[in-house]
Design an enzyme around this catalytic site. Structure first.
Site, PDB file in Angstrom:
ATOM      1  N   HIS A 144     -12.602  10.925   4.016  1.00 29.80           N
ATOM      2  CA  HIS A 144     -12.833  11.079   5.456  1.00 29.80           C
ATOM      3  C   HIS A 144     -13.118  12.542   5.788  1.00 29.80           C
ATOM      4  CE1 HIS A 144     -10.684   7.114   5.655  1.00 29.80           C
ATOM      5  NE2 HIS A 144     -11.623   6.914   6.549  1.00 29.80           N
TER       6      HIS A 144
ATOM      7  N   TYR B  33     -16.037  -2.962   7.252  1.00 30.10           N
ATOM      8  CA  TYR B  33     -14.609  -2.610   7.323  1.00 30.10           C
ATOM      9  C   TYR B  33     -14.028  -3.021   8.670  1.00 30.10           C
ATOM     10  CZ  TYR B  33     -10.389   0.313   7.139  1.00 30.10           C
ATOM     11  OH  TYR B  33      -9.083   0.761   7.146  1.00 30.10           O
TER      12      TYR B  33
ATOM     13  N   SER C 220      -7.584  -0.176  12.392  1.00 27.82           N
ATOM     14  CA  SER C 220      -8.308   1.092  12.438  1.00 27.82           C
ATOM     15  C   SER C 220      -9.034   1.183  13.763  1.00 27.82           C
ATOM     16  CB  SER C 220      -9.316   1.145  11.290  1.00 27.82           C
ATOM     17  OG  SER C 220     -10.273   2.159  11.507  1.00 27.82           O
ATOM     18  N   SER C 221      -9.235   2.415  14.223  1.00 26.96           N
ATOM     19  CA  SER C 221      -9.921   2.590  15.505  1.00 26.96           C
ATOM     20  C   SER C 221     -11.386   2.182  15.442  1.00 26.96           C
ATOM     21  CB  SER C 221      -9.820   4.052  15.958  1.00 26.96           C
ATOM     22  OG  SER C 221     -10.360   4.922  14.978  1.00 26.96           O
ATOM     23  N   CYS C 222     -11.929   1.985  14.230  1.00 24.57           N
ATOM     24  CA  CYS C 222     -13.338   1.582  14.119  1.00 24.57           C
ATOM     25  C   CYS C 222     -13.566   0.134  14.549  1.00 24.57           C
ATOM     26  CB  CYS C 222     -13.846   1.782  12.703  1.00 24.57           C
ATOM     27  SG  CYS C 222     -13.161   0.634  11.500  1.00 24.57           S
TER      28      CYS C 222
ATOM     29  N   TRP D 251     -21.943  17.806   7.547  1.00 25.64           N
ATOM     30  CA  TRP D 251     -22.821  16.687   7.922  1.00 25.64           C
ATOM     31  C   TRP D 251     -22.912  16.559   9.434  1.00 25.64           C
ATOM     32  CZ3 TRP D 251     -23.497  11.487   5.153  1.00 25.64           C
ATOM     33  CH2 TRP D 251     -23.904  11.702   3.816  1.00 25.64           C
TER      34      TRP D 251
ATOM     35  N   LYS E 172     -10.977  -5.691   9.575  1.00 30.90           N
ATOM     36  CA  LYS E 172      -9.782  -5.328  10.335  1.00 30.90           C
ATOM     37  C   LYS E 172      -9.627  -6.189  11.594  1.00 30.90           C
ATOM     38  CE  LYS E 172      -7.827  -2.176   7.851  1.00 30.90           C
ATOM     39  NZ  LYS E 172      -6.471  -2.405   7.302  1.00 30.90           N
TER      40      LYS E 172
ATOM     41  N   GLY F 246       0.813  -1.213   0.000  1.00 33.88           N
ATOM     42  CA  GLY F 246       0.000   0.000   0.000  1.00 33.88           C
ATOM     43  C   GLY F 246       0.846   1.262   0.000  1.00 33.88           C
ATOM     44  N   HIS F 247       1.972   1.229  -0.704  1.00 32.62           N
ATOM     45  CA  HIS F 247       2.951   2.337  -0.624  1.00 32.62           C
ATOM     46  C   HIS F 247       2.485   3.624  -1.286  1.00 32.62           C
ATOM     47  CE1 HIS F 247       3.730   1.132  -4.767  1.00 32.62           C
ATOM     48  NE2 HIS F 247       4.449   2.229  -4.917  1.00 32.62           N
TER      49      HIS F 247
END
Length: 311
Positions: free
Chosen positions: A180, A137, A108-110, A203, A141, A11-12
């Site tokens: 995001h 997602y 991820s924090s999610c 939003w 993760k 994912g560079h």
């Protein structure tokens, strides 16, 4: 890691992966392996297996993922679950097969429950229901974390998992619908300023609290942990500070120099009420962030103008 070690950054070209590559190069690592998605489709098992067998990387930073904001997560639920599962399963299994010395999986924090106590401690994983809008997602993760744990438990692999908070920085995604919140605000305020629009609509209510980490600080933390942490337990990476979406919008408004008004559209979803990482574990190891939010927003805005605004 020896400075001549073969290091694969998956994912560079993304925001996180490119920051890790920059940090590795700045620290003098001379053998960094990268592949564009057009050269290596990480969703394809045989392609990944062949790549690992041919390249034999010693260290892996698994930063490749299909990512996006609330709209993207909620719209492309199947893709977010399927593609992320494929990417991590293929890379982690091939890393095991070829004897990779150490792998870092970036989550991820999610992954944490929607209504978990704040700040979010690592042990809160799987203690409650997830935020529905990004559940696919998050599940992908969580599966990546569990894969790292399982390969460690069964085969003794030194695979570690880190959980970054909300990120922003160079090479961010500024797509009008799929980005995001922070890059979306940068783009919206910039376009409003350029067009002379009198107001920008945000939003939600503006009340949710969020934590933001500059991606180059994350890269610094990743290198730090790759060198000094080999625990089974996942570890949070963040600042330990949060800010309301309204305060964030006002900060971006100031950096961009937009003179108009803010309107909050409460008919739109807020998402999780608060997401603040407990980073006491990381701090106890001796690492803290260095880029404060206003400074980071200014750096990101300059990058946005350089790459996305026609001269």
């Amino acid at each position: 890691m020896d400075k001549s070690a073969k290091i694969y950054v998956a994912g560079h070209r993304g925001m996180v992966g490119s920051a890790i590559v920059r940090k590795l190069e700045a620290k003098g690592y001379s053998h960094i392996i990268t592949r564009r998605s057009s050269e290596l489709d990480l969703r394809e098992q045989e392609a990944v297996r062949t790549f690992f067998q041919e390249e034999q990387p010693e260290y892996v930073f698994l930063a490749a993922a299909k990512v996006g904001g609330i709209v993207a997560n909620n719209t492309y639920r199947a893709e977010f679950l399927y593609e992320n599962l494929m990417i991590e399963a293929n890379v982690i299994h091939s890393a095991y097969e070829t004897g990779v010395k150490k792998l870092m999986f970036l989550g991820s924090s999610c992954i944490y429950p929607k209504l978990a106590p704040q700040p979010l401690k690592e042990e809160y994983l799987l203690t409650g229901e997830l935020e529905p809008t990004n559940e696919p997602y998050a599940i992908a993760k969580i599966a990546g974390i569990k894969l790292c744990e399982a390969y460690r438990d069964q085969y003794g692999c030194n695979f570690i998992s880190v959980m970054p908070t909300n990120l922003y920085g160079y090479n961010d995604n500024y797509h009008p619908q799929n980005s995001h919140v922070l890059p979306a605000l940068i783009r919206r305020f910039h376009e409003a300023k350029e067009s002379g629009t009198e107001a920008v609509t945000i939003w939600g209510s503006g009340s949710p609290m969020r934590e933001f980490l500059f991606a180059d600080d994350l890269a610094e933390a990743c290198l730090f942990l790759m060198q000094r942490y080999s625990g089974r337990e996942l570890i949070n990476i963040g600042t330990g500070k949060d800010i309301s979406i309204k305060e964030l919008a006002l900060s971006v408004k100031e950096v961009v120099s937009f003179e108009g008004k803010l309107i909050f559209d409460t008919s739109k979803p807020d998402g999780t009420p608060r997401k603040l990482m407990d980073v006491s574990k990381l701090h106890s190891l001796g690492w803290q962030h260095t880029t404060e939010l206003t400074e980071g927003i200014a750096l990101a805005y300059a990058d946005f103008k350089a790459k996305h605004v026609a001269v």
